[in-house]
Design a protein around this motif. Structure first.
Motif, PDB file in Angstrom:
ATOM      1  N   ARG A 116       0.825  -1.329  -0.152  1.00 43.85           N
ATOM      2  CA  ARG A 116       0.061  -0.056  -0.147  1.00 43.85           C
ATOM      3  C   ARG A 116       0.935   1.313  -0.040  1.00 43.85           C
ATOM      4  NH1 ARG A 116      -3.239  -3.174   3.543  1.00 43.85           N
ATOM      5  NH2 ARG A 116      -2.004  -1.960   5.412  1.00 43.85           N
ATOM      6  N   GLN A 117       1.914   1.107   0.757  1.00 40.98           N
ATOM      7  CA  GLN A 117       2.852   2.425   0.652  1.00 40.98           C
ATOM      8  C   GLN A 117       3.671   2.761  -0.418  1.00 40.98           C
ATOM      9  OE1 GLN A 117       3.627   2.944   5.351  1.00 40.98           O
ATOM     10  NE2 GLN A 117       5.405   2.367   4.381  1.00 40.98           N
ATOM     11  N   LEU A 118       3.975   1.415  -1.052  1.00 40.73           N
ATOM     12  CA  LEU A 118       4.759   1.512  -2.443  1.00 40.73           C
ATOM     13  C   LEU A 118       3.843   2.144  -3.665  1.00 40.73           C
ATOM     14  CD1 LEU A 118       7.059  -1.520  -1.933  1.00 40.73           C
ATOM     15  CD2 LEU A 118       7.734   0.667  -2.469  1.00 40.73           C
ATOM     16  N   MET A 119       2.585   1.573  -3.616  1.00 42.26           N
ATOM     17  CA  MET A 119       1.713   1.816  -5.053  1.00 42.26           C
ATOM     18  C   MET A 119       1.767   3.360  -5.355  1.00 42.26           C
ATOM     19  SD  MET A 119       0.563  -0.982  -6.083  1.00 42.26           S
ATOM     20  CE  MET A 119      -0.404  -0.485  -7.283  1.00 42.26           C
ATOM     21  N   PRO A 120       1.664   4.306  -4.519  1.00 39.84           N
ATOM     22  CA  PRO A 120       1.375   5.503  -5.064  1.00 39.84           C
ATOM     23  C   PRO A 120       2.503   6.031  -5.983  1.00 39.84           C
ATOM     24  CG  PRO A 120       0.880   5.525  -2.659  1.00 39.84           C
ATOM     25  CD  PRO A 120       1.406   4.271  -3.046  1.00 39.84           C
ATOM     26  N   ALA A 121       3.733   5.541  -5.652  1.00 41.71           N
ATOM     27  CA  ALA A 121       4.907   5.933  -6.774  1.00 41.71           C
ATOM     28  C   ALA A 121       4.920   5.221  -7.915  1.00 41.71           C
ATOM     29  CB  ALA A 121       6.206   5.542  -5.861  1.00 41.71           C
ATOM     30  N   PHE A 122       4.063   4.105  -8.170  1.00 42.06           N
ATOM     31  CA  PHE A 122       4.041   3.346  -9.541  1.00 42.06           C
ATOM     32  C   PHE A 122       2.587   3.539 -10.223  1.00 42.06           C
ATOM     33  CE2 PHE A 122       7.259   1.715  -6.845  1.00 42.06           C
ATOM     34  CZ  PHE A 122       8.371   1.746  -7.742  1.00 42.06           C
ATOM     35  N   LEU A 123       2.051   4.506 -10.047  1.00 40.47           N
ATOM     36  CA  LEU A 123       0.561   4.690 -10.807  1.00 40.47           C
ATOM     37  C   LEU A 123       0.259   6.064 -11.159  1.00 40.47           C
ATOM     38  CD1 LEU A 123      -1.857   3.177  -7.828  1.00 40.47           C
ATOM     39  CD2 LEU A 123      -0.929   1.969 -10.077  1.00 40.47           C
ATOM     40  N   GLY A 124      -0.494   6.096 -12.291  1.00 40.08           N
ATOM     41  CA  GLY A 124      -1.185   7.354 -12.911  1.00 40.08           C
ATOM     42  C   GLY A 124      -0.250   8.452 -12.975  1.00 40.08           C
ATOM     43  N   ASN A 125      -0.371   9.378 -12.319  1.00 40.70           N
ATOM     44  CA  ASN A 125       0.508  10.674 -12.436  1.00 40.70           C
ATOM     45  C   ASN A 125       1.821  10.598 -12.294  1.00 40.70           C
ATOM     46  OD1 ASN A 125      -1.579  12.400 -13.351  1.00 40.70           O
ATOM     47  ND2 ASN A 125      -2.008  13.004 -11.539  1.00 40.70           N
ATOM     48  N   ALA A 126       2.263   9.762 -11.414  1.00 45.78           N
ATOM     49  CA  ALA A 126       3.523   9.564 -10.724  1.00 45.78           C
ATOM     50  C   ALA A 126       4.176   8.620 -12.056  1.00 45.78           C
ATOM     51  CB  ALA A 126       3.719   8.630  -9.751  1.00 45.78           C
ATOM     52  N   LEU A 127       3.694   7.598 -12.507  1.00 41.53           N
ATOM     53  CA  LEU A 127       4.322   7.104 -13.720  1.00 41.53           C
ATOM     54  C   LEU A 127       4.562   7.842 -14.712  1.00 41.53           C
ATOM     55  CD1 LEU A 127       2.574   3.543 -14.429  1.00 41.53           C
ATOM     56  CD2 LEU A 127       5.024   4.144 -13.717  1.00 41.53           C
ATOM     57  N   ARG A 128       3.740   8.902 -15.242  1.00 40.08           N
ATOM     58  CA  ARG A 128       3.690   9.717 -16.321  1.00 40.08           C
ATOM     59  C   ARG A 128       4.790  10.728 -15.859  1.00 40.08           C
ATOM     60  NH1 ARG A 128      -1.989   8.960 -16.164  1.00 40.08           N
ATOM     61  NH2 ARG A 128      -2.301  10.486 -14.665  1.00 40.08           N
ATOM     62  N   GLY A 129       5.110  11.119 -14.711  1.00 44.09           N
ATOM     63  CA  GLY A 129       6.025  12.066 -14.371  1.00 44.09           C
ATOM     64  C   GLY A 129       7.551  11.505 -14.542  1.00 44.09           C
ATOM     65  N   TYR A 130       7.744  10.062 -14.440  1.00 47.66           N
ATOM     66  CA  TYR A 130       8.925   9.547 -14.717  1.00 47.66           C
ATOM     67  C   TYR A 130       9.450   9.780 -16.321  1.00 47.66           C
ATOM     68  CZ  TYR A 130       7.948   7.670 -10.217  1.00 47.66           C
ATOM     69  OH  TYR A 130       7.468   7.371  -9.011  1.00 47.66           O
ATOM     70  N   ALA A 131       8.444   9.580 -17.387  1.00 45.21           N
ATOM     71  CA  ALA A 131       8.711   9.559 -18.594  1.00 45.21           C
ATOM     72  C   ALA A 131       9.870  10.525 -19.163  1.00 45.21           C
ATOM     73  CB  ALA A 131       7.408   9.838 -19.457  1.00 45.21           C
ATOM     74  N   ASP A 132       9.779  11.828 -18.844  1.00 45.12           N
ATOM     75  CA  ASP A 132      10.700  12.936 -19.524  1.00 45.12           C
ATOM     76  C   ASP A 132      12.225  12.310 -18.711  1.00 45.12           C
ATOM     77  OD1 ASP A 132       8.628  14.082 -20.804  1.00 45.12           O
ATOM     78  OD2 ASP A 132       8.478  15.748 -19.239  1.00 45.12           O
ATOM     79  N   MET A 133      12.258  11.930 -17.596  1.00 48.22           N
ATOM     80  CA  MET A 133      13.547  11.755 -16.937  1.00 48.22           C
ATOM     81  C   MET A 133      14.035  10.428 -17.691  1.00 48.22           C
ATOM     82  SD  MET A 133      13.139  12.440 -12.892  1.00 48.22           S
ATOM     83  CE  MET A 133      11.651  11.604 -12.567  1.00 48.22           C
ATOM     84  N   ILE A 134      13.411   9.435 -17.970  1.00 49.08           N
ATOM     85  CA  ILE A 134      13.710   8.119 -18.675  1.00 49.08           C
ATOM     86  C   ILE A 134      14.168   8.626 -20.070  1.00 49.08           C
ATOM     87  CG2 ILE A 134      13.195   6.049 -19.424  1.00 49.08           C
ATOM     88  CD1 ILE A 134      11.457   5.695 -16.880  1.00 49.08           C
ATOM     89  N   GLY A 135      13.300   9.409 -20.607  1.00 48.98           N
ATOM     90  CA  GLY A 135      13.523   9.823 -22.191  1.00 48.98           C
ATOM     91  C   GLY A 135      14.553  10.629 -22.210  1.00 48.98           C
ATOM     92  N   GLU A 136      15.028  11.198 -21.358  1.00 47.75           N
ATOM     93  CA  GLU A 136      16.409  12.095 -21.314  1.00 47.75           C
ATOM     94  C   GLU A 136      17.480  11.276 -21.171  1.00 47.75           C
ATOM     95  OE1 GLU A 136      18.665  15.959 -18.911  1.00 47.75           O
ATOM     96  OE2 GLU A 136      16.325  15.488 -18.709  1.00 47.75           O
ATOM     97  N   LEU A 137      17.409  10.367 -20.149  1.00 45.12           N
ATOM     98  CA  LEU A 137      18.607   9.314 -19.980  1.00 45.12           C
ATOM     99  C   LEU A 137      18.833   8.542 -21.110  1.00 45.12           C
ATOM    100  CD1 LEU A 137      17.950   8.604 -16.307  1.00 45.12           C
ATOM    101  CD2 LEU A 137      19.785   9.987 -17.206  1.00 45.12           C
TER     102      LEU A 137
END
Length: 441
Positions: A116-137
């Motif tokens: 339950r504590q881990l899930m918010p970092a791997f759903l919805g807006n959180a996931l979309r927020g990682y896309a730019d960082m991953i794309g840049e790398l």
């Protein structure tokens, strides 16, 4: 919590043995070696000989392992209460590496609370927020690929997914700290089956190479604890996974450390290998490669994700998962006693032509048709309450990396024959590292 005793040589009586699914009677060590080194051929042969459900014996203690290959049988396992199907007890070999609080090693309410504590970092807006960082790398790494000469793409993928873990998951961006962490973490993720034996035989941990491995791990832990302490003081403007975990849950430093190491070990090699297989298949199929390049150019993420899904189906990175039953259960028509290890073999399911016509062919369009494969027959991330929490992150990461590479290069194989899989710890990787030649488009 008292661990559930393994059903094995010390606890299996003759009457119970006669009620188990059929299986080979070879020595336990022989079966263990075949499982560890040749599971992609060993399991299909056992299924052909003994049927959809069969029993093997593995170390330690000649434990009884019942292997499943049909989706309805796997569904029985995944829908059974987690308190009856303990996955954590099936992963005890990982305890010295991942720690007591790892999501992969805990069961029951401890697992539910941590998830339950881990899930918010791997759903919805959180996931979309990682896309730019991953794309840049990804774009920065792809720009350094060798041009016109053969290279092992799997090695490049391992380096890149490690960088994603360090910067997007751990949130380490300081150049000096990254330079120190990279070689240390690379040694941690390169853990061998020999090192993992320390989980079964703790006394080994006092001797090399186990002690040497733990010394490296301790240095990584020191750096992680320092990062956790610094992050607790200042979360402003941070979008990495560690910062999101701190913002969304109540954690001890040890719990956070164990989850970070789990994400490192579970999400590094698996994603890198899935990508290597995807590139391996595209390089050998000019029409599929051109379709993938168009998708990358046009932002067709559905096709890029379908390529990843088909690569994970055709080349299962993790061939099976394990559960230890805490009480007698009926699965696949068999009454299985407490302590039995149940092993849904997704690799067998993914190769079944009843669910995937022409199963040896690489066909991403399977996942884009009006009648795509049922979710119950595509299980590279497991299922039920123990389904991999990073599944969405992995598919997002693969999509961004495929896009970065395919918009820049055309890939060609260096040998006429496809590479065979070979075991690397718990994964199956391309035997020649997915050796390709890249040329600018």
């Amino acid at each position: 919590m008292t661990p559930t005793p393994l059903l094995g040589s010390r606890t299996l009586d003759r009457r119970t043995a006669r009620t188990l699914p059929p299986g080979p009677r070879w020595p336990t060590l022989v079966q263990t070696v075949l499982f560890a080194s040749h599971r992609k051929t060993f399991f299909p042969r056992m299924r052909a000989r003994y049927g959809d459900v069969f029993t093997i014996r593995l170390v330690p203690s000649s434990r009884v392992v019942v292997v499943l290959s049909r989706p309805e049988h796997m569904h029985e396992v995944f829908r059974t209460a987690p308190s009856v199907m303990h996955a954590g007890e099936g992963n005890t070999v990982l305890r010295p590496i991942m720690g007591d609080h790892s999501l992969l090693l805990i069961d029951d309410e401890d697992h539910a609370r941590m998830r339950r504590q881990l899930m918010p970092a791997f759903l919805g807006n959180a996931l979309r927020g990682y896309a730019d960082m991953i794309g840049e790398l990804a774009r920065a790494d792809v720009a350094k690929w060798p041009v016109g000469v053969p290279f092992r793409l799997h090695d490049r993928m391992r380096d890149l997914t490690l960088e994603v873990i360090l910067q997007v998951v751990f949130g380490v961006t300081d150049s000096d700290r990254l330079a120190e962490l990279r070689p240390l973490v690379d040694k941690v993720v390169s853990v061998s089956p020999v090192i993992m034996l320390g989980g079964f035989y703790p006394r080994l941990l006092r001797f090399p190479p186990w002690r040497t491995y733990l010394d490296v791990q301790r240095r990584v832990d020191e750096i992680l604890y320092a990062e956790i302490a610094a992050r607790r003081k200042n979360l402003a403007g941070r979008n990495d996974v560690l910062s999101r975990l701190l913002a969304a849950g109540t954690w001890s430093d040890t719990e956070l450390r164990d989850q970070l190491v789990t994400l490192l070990l579970a999400g590094h090699e698996t994603t890198a290998t899935g990508l290597a297989w995807a590139f391996h298949e595209l390089a050998r199929r000019p029409e599929e490669l051109r379709a993938a390049q168009r998708a990358a150019d046009e932002g067709d993420d559905a096709r890029l994700e379908a390529i990843t899904k088909e690569a994970l189906r055709l080349h299962p990175v993790v061939y099976q998962v394990g559960r230890r039953v805490t009480e007698t259960v009926e699965i696949a028509g068999y009454r299985l006693p407490r302590g039995t290890t149940i092993m849904p073999a997704m690799g067998l399911l993914h190769a079944d032509n009843a669910h995937y016509p022409e199963p040896t062919e690489f066909r991403p369009d399977r996942f884009l048709s009006d009648n795509p494969p049922s979710p119950s027959t595509w299980l590279p991330f497991g299922g039920g309450a123990r389904r991999c929490i990073g599944a969405g992150f992995s598919l997002l990461e693969a999509t961004e990396i495929l896009r970065a590479a395919l918009t820049h290069y055309t890939l060609r194989p260096t040998t006429p024959t496809p590479e065979k899989p070979k075991p690397r710890n718990v994964t199956l990787v391309p035997s020649q590292g997915c050796t390709v030649t890249a040329t600018p488009r």
